[in-house]
Motif scaffolding. Structure first.
Motif, short mmCIF file in Angstrom:
data_model
loop_
_atom_site.label_atom_id
_atom_site.label_comp_id
_atom_site.label_asym_id
_atom_site.label_seq_id
_atom_site.Cartn_x
_atom_site.Cartn_y
_atom_site.Cartn_z
N LEU A 75 55.96 61.85 113.38
CA LEU A 75 55.64 61.83 115.16
C LEU A 75 56.80 62.58 115.56
N VAL A 76 57.40 63.60 115.96
CA VAL A 76 58.49 64.43 115.88
C VAL A 76 58.60 64.76 117.80
N ASP A 77 59.59 63.53 118.63
CA ASP A 77 59.22 63.86 119.75
C ASP A 77 60.35 64.52 120.31
N LEU A 78 60.36 65.12 121.27
CA LEU A 78 61.37 66.41 121.97
C LEU A 78 60.08 66.15 123.19
N THR A 79 60.80 65.17 124.59
CA THR A 79 59.88 65.13 125.31
C THR A 79 61.51 64.35 125.81
N THR A 80 61.34 63.76 127.13
CA THR A 80 62.12 62.96 127.90
C THR A 80 63.46 62.09 127.30
N PRO A 81 64.42 61.19 127.87
CA PRO A 81 64.69 60.23 127.12
C PRO A 81 63.39 59.03 127.62
N GLU A 82 63.24 58.67 128.72
CA GLU A 82 61.77 58.44 128.88
C GLU A 82 60.87 58.05 127.86
N ALA A 83 60.65 58.92 128.00
CA ALA A 83 59.35 59.12 127.15
C ALA A 83 59.96 59.25 126.01
N GLY A 84 60.62 59.23 124.88
CA GLY A 84 60.84 59.39 124.12
C GLY A 84 61.30 58.11 123.35
N LYS A 85 61.86 56.91 124.10
CA LYS A 85 62.15 55.95 123.90
C LYS A 85 60.92 54.97 124.04
N LYS A 86 59.61 55.10 124.62
CA LYS A 86 58.10 54.53 124.33
C LYS A 86 57.38 55.61 123.44
N HIS A 87 58.13 56.59 123.22
CA HIS A 87 57.37 57.06 121.65
C HIS A 87 57.79 56.10 120.65
N LEU A 88 58.57 56.02 120.82
CA LEU A 88 59.89 55.51 119.60
C LEU A 88 58.50 54.61 119.12
#
Ligand code: NAI
Ligand SMILES: O=C(O)C1=N[C@H](C(=O)O)C[C@H](O)C1
Length: 268
Positions: A75-88
């Motif tokens: 997964l390459v995540d380039l979103t927002t701090p809130e979404a990035g933490k959830k996605h991790l």
């Protein structure tokens, strides 16, 4: 993992960084765009989004749903701090290796995710800055801090940035603090007549954040000693500057068995 082909999900495909990452995956022979996760546009294909390559990869509006339905390696995540933490967390739970470019993580969050990655036996990368020049700027700053313990960080970004200080500035401070004896800088009796005038403080080291339209991503690390100053500066003038680092991270995360914080740990 399908032999030699790395199947990548990109989260945030309509963003400034996500758009470049989708193009990178599409143009790299041994990468395949497995899917994209957007905050909207569930059910369409990537090619239906404006400015996207002619790629039929599906778009989901939820990472959990995406990883339940699609076979993916990274997964390459380039979103927002809130979404990035959830996605991790979601990616690790699904055994999909996260490459997180999204910034805004603190030390505790990084340590918790490191544990989780090791429990799962898979790699993860949190890279506050994918630009090779920025990584060198951080390394050179760490070298200089051994000789110049008086240092201030000035980071300058576009005014759509959500987090402050930047992930790069926080990482630079962490690298410097590995070698610098903790020291309160400035006059021992200094006072702020206006709150925030001396910036944020990490072990006596100050970080100043500038936000202006027209900027992309820039940082100066200023050192001072008796009768001399040293300035180390890096400028990203566009988002393409980050893409070789994204590629390097995707190629490396599949062979790791722990979480790596910072691209310097995988650069040869
Ligand atoms: N590590 C690095 O080298 C770099 C990191 N960044 C970081 O990357 C992140 C993105 O930066 P930009 O592209 O400039 O921001 P942007 O604001 O242009 O794009 C963010 C995108 O994420 C999408 N998004 C928000 N929540 C979502 C969700 N739950 N699921 C899917 N998509 C979602 C938004 O719709 C938007 O399209 C920021 O945290 C920034 O600090 C930016 C540049 C370089
Ligand atoms: O938001 C940005 O643009 C950037 N974010 C990262 C950070 O917070 O350091 C990397 C780069 O500076 C661009």
């Amino acid at each position: 993992m399908a032999e030699n082909i790395i199947r990548v999900v990109v989260a945030g495909p309509r963003g400034k960084m996500g758009m470049e990452a989708v193009k990178l995956v599409n143009e790299t022979d041994h990468f395949e765009l497995a899917a994209a996760v957007d905050s909207k546009n569930d059910g369409i294909q990537i090619k239906d989004l404006e400015g996207m390559p002619d790629d039929k990869a599906p778009v989901f509006d939820d990472l959990e749903k995406c990883l339940d339905q699609v076979e993916a390696d990274v997964l390459v995540d380039l979103t927002t701090p809130e979404a990035g933490k959830k996605h991790l967390g979601i990616a690790l739970d699904h055994g999909v290796r996260p490459v997180i470019g999204t910034t805004g993580f603190n030390e505790e969050e990084i340590e918790q995710s490191r544990k989780k990655a090791e429990e799962k036996g898979i790699g993860a990368i949190i890279a506050p800055n994918f630009a090779v020049g920025a990584v060198l700027m951080m390394k050179f700053s760490q070298m200089a801090a051994k000789y110049f313990p008086d240092v201030e960080i000035l980071e300058m970004h576009h005014d759509n940035k959500l987090d402050a200080p930047s992930g790069t500035a926080a990482k630079t401070a962490a690298l410097i603090n590995e070698v610098r004896t903790p020291k309160q800088q400035g006059h021992p009796d200094e006072k702020e007549d206006m709150e925030g005038a001396r910036g944020a403080e990490v072990n006596g080291l100050h970080i100043h954040s500038v936000r202006l339209p027209g900027l992309v991503a820039h940082q100066e690390v200023l050192f001072g000693g008796a009768g001399q100053t040293l300035t180390i500066r890096h400028d990203s003038i566009n988002r393409q500057s980050f893409m070789p680092g994204v590629r390097l991270a995707v190629d490396n995360v599949v062979r790791l068995k722990t979480l790596v914080y910072g691209l310097e740990n995988i650069m040869e």
